[in-house]
Design an enzyme around this catalytic site. Structure first.
Site, mmCIF file in Angstrom:
data_model
loop_
_atom_site.group_PDB
_atom_site.id
_atom_site.type_symbol
_atom_site.label_atom_id
_atom_site.label_comp_id
_atom_site.label_asym_id
_atom_site.label_seq_id
_atom_site.Cartn_x
_atom_site.Cartn_y
_atom_site.Cartn_z
ATOM 1 N N ASP A 18 39.743 10.826 8.654
ATOM 2 C CA ASP A 18 39.517 9.578 8.484
ATOM 3 C C ASP A 18 38.344 9.117 9.078
ATOM 4 O OD1 ASP A 18 40.077 6.908 7.614
ATOM 5 O OD2 ASP A 18 40.256 6.466 9.990
ATOM 6 N N ASP A 20 36.495 5.587 9.746
ATOM 7 C CA ASP A 20 36.515 4.493 10.607
ATOM 8 C C ASP A 20 37.735 4.294 11.499
ATOM 9 O OD1 ASP A 20 34.199 3.558 9.384
ATOM 10 O OD2 ASP A 20 35.320 2.827 7.812
ATOM 11 N N ASN A 61 38.609 5.273 2.771
ATOM 12 C CA ASN A 61 38.933 4.340 1.918
ATOM 13 C C ASN A 61 37.801 3.192 2.298
ATOM 14 O OD1 ASN A 61 41.339 5.136 0.934
ATOM 15 N ND2 ASN A 61 42.594 3.738 2.018
#
Length: 182
Positions: A18, A20, A61
């Site tokens: 991921d 962040d 995302n």
């Protein structure tokens, strides 16, 4: 009757991360490359993985695009800065949709993980995902990949309790996956 313990699964051939809160400090809806700051120790851990032949990718995302807070070009510029500071990454998967869009790529859906696996030529069982929230863990599980949660201040207690594996930091996550750490 004596039973042997389950053998440890083989170390993953690729680790998806991921963005962040996992490899860079989380700046909500960041569209400014100058605000990119690596998580402590991230460069060393990622370089250690590369040195051991582990392939790396990022799955992120970015609902700020759908919400109109940032443009795709701004997100791409931030990702380029992440790549400059922490790369190279073999694969980038970015979901530009919002939670209400019903896409198949947005974590906790498996879309980005499955796409990254296909682009790497690997089965999901040969890949692990490291992230900081339950959606990351959900995406890995839904795709059939291994996962390790590295909680931050925004991680919910129930996400920690539900995670298949939890580590204090990125180096610990890599150790749990059996690929060592620097």
């Amino acid at each position: 009757m004596h039973t042997s313990p389950e053998p440890a699964p083989p170390a993953p051939q690729a680790v998806l991360l991921d963005r962040d809160g996992t490899i860079v400090v989380d700046v909500p809806y960041n569209g400014d490359p100058d605000l990119v700051q690596p998580m402590p120790g991230a460069r060393e851990v990622l370089d250690g993985l590369r040195g051991r032949g582990v392939r790396l990718g990022v799955v992120t995302n970015q609902s700020g695009i759908a919400r109109g807070y940032v443009t795709r070009d701004q997100v791409d510029a931030v990702n380029a800065r992440v790549e400059e500071l922490l790369g190279p990454f073999e694969v980038w998967e970015v979901c530009p949709h919002g939670p209400e869009d019903g896409c198949g790529c947005r974590k906790p859906g498996p879309g980005m993980v499955l796409s990254a696996c296909a682009r790497l030529g690997l089965e999901p069982s040969e890949v692990a995902l490291i992230g900081d929230i339950g959606a990351d863990m959900g995406a890995a599980v839904a795709a059939g990949a291994r996962s390790v949660l590295v909680p931050t201040d925004i991680t919910l207690e129930e996400e920690v309790l539900a995670a298949p594996a939890v580590a204090r930091d990125l180096a610990g996550a890599v150790r749990l996956l059996g690929v060592g750490a620097s």
